[in-house]
Design an enzyme around this catalytic site. Structure first.
Site, short mmCIF file in Angstrom:
data_model
loop_
_atom_site.label_atom_id
_atom_site.label_comp_id
_atom_site.label_asym_id
_atom_site.label_seq_id
_atom_site.Cartn_x
_atom_site.Cartn_y
_atom_site.Cartn_z
N ILE A 3 -36.58 -69.45 19.31
CA ILE A 3 -36.54 -70.51 18.19
C ILE A 3 -36.35 -69.96 16.84
O ILE A 3 -35.92 -70.50 16.26
CB ILE A 3 -37.82 -71.24 18.31
N ASP A 4 -36.70 -68.69 16.58
CA ASP A 4 -36.74 -68.05 15.28
C ASP A 4 -35.20 -67.31 15.14
O ASP A 4 -35.12 -66.28 14.75
CB ASP A 4 -37.64 -67.15 15.05
N GLU A 38 -39.85 -59.18 28.64
CA GLU A 38 -38.47 -58.25 28.42
C GLU A 38 -38.15 -57.14 29.35
O GLU A 38 -37.28 -56.88 29.90
CB GLU A 38 -38.34 -57.99 26.84
N PRO A 71 -29.49 -55.87 20.32
CA PRO A 71 -28.82 -55.29 19.30
C PRO A 71 -29.48 -54.15 18.86
O PRO A 71 -28.41 -53.15 18.01
CB PRO A 71 -28.79 -56.40 18.20
N GLY A 72 -30.53 -53.74 19.05
CA GLY A 72 -30.97 -52.44 18.69
C GLY A 72 -30.59 -51.32 19.76
O GLY A 72 -30.84 -49.80 19.34
#
Length: 250
Positions: free
Chosen positions: A110-111, A201, A132-133
């Site tokens: 949500i963030d 994750e 992305p990291g």
């Protein structure tokens, strides 16, 4: 469980599942407003918001054919517990409700904010997004779970990408199967007194090692506002907003 397939319509119905607990309700307005501008334009969309603060979900004007569904859930004592329960909550809701209402489902954080178009190019049986990291670092630096005692264990030298837990999705039946498997491996670790390095994750990455996603999204679809845009990323479509984690989680 029986699944109703909605292919009679030329325009499939898509859904977003988001978990919005504690102070994270502050991100709902901007998330929905940006989704209305950029997410699956021209498609029917259901927004399922799982929250322990239903009264704090703001009203956002939605386009025709789109609806917001608030799914109340219980409060959990820690973020570790919330993370562990996420796959269970998604799986249960698919079984009880969303499998009858949508064709495709994306589970997002949500963030985050949509900055550019997210369209039908993202649809597939089971969809993952590159973190992305770690899109431009060697595999040896991926933060996989390396303890062989964990059900999320990935040995050295294995793995294709490091996928982010903030974006996954696909056909509702496939997402049901995926979340069920991840929930079971999380429970296996819990029974053995283990919490994987990056919680759900880590289990997501382990699952995609042996069950390859049918579509892999570039970091355009999972960026981070704190990171500058490198030349190989042409367009940022969806990104985590900068925030003070300690302030919103305490």
């Amino acid at each position: 469980m029986p699944f109703i397939i909605h292919h009679a319509s030329p325009c499939p119905c898509c859904a977003i599942h988001v978990l919005c607990l504690h102070r994270y309700t502050r991100f709902v307005g901007r998330f929905l407003e940006s989704a209305e501008e950029h997410f699956m334009k021209g498609y029917r969309v259901n927004y399922y918001i799982f929250t322990d603060n239903p009264e704090r979900i703001p009203h956002v004007q939605l386009q025709p054919g789109r609806r917001l569904v608030i799914v109340p859930i219980k409060k959990y004592p820690s973020w570790q517990e919330i993370s562990m329960r996420r796959m269970e909550a998604i799986n249960k809701h698919i079984a009880e409700t969303s499998h009858q209402e949508v064709d495709y489902l994306f589970c997002l954080d949500i963030d985050m904010v949509f900055y550019n178009a997210w369209g039908p190019e993202t649809l597939g049986d089971i969809v993952a997004a590159i973190h992305p990291g770690y899109f431009n670092v060697p595999r040896s630096q991926f933060p996989y779970e390396r303890r062989s005692s964990s059900a999320a264990y990935i040995p050295d030298g294995e793995g294709d990408f490091y996928y982010g837990g903030a974006v996954f999705g696909g056909l509702v039946k496939k997402v049901y199967e995926f979340t069920k498997t991840c929930h079971m491996t999380i429970l296996t670790d819990k029974a053995n007194g283990i919490m994987a390095a990056w919680q759900e994750e880590s289990h997501l990455n382990r699952h995609f090692l042996s069950h390859k996603p049918s579509k892999v999204l570039s970091p355009e679809y999972l960026w981070d506002d704190k990171k500058p845009k490198p030349p190989e990323i042409h367009l940022i479509r969806f990104s985590t907003v900068d925030k003070n984690y300690k302030e919103i989680r305490d």
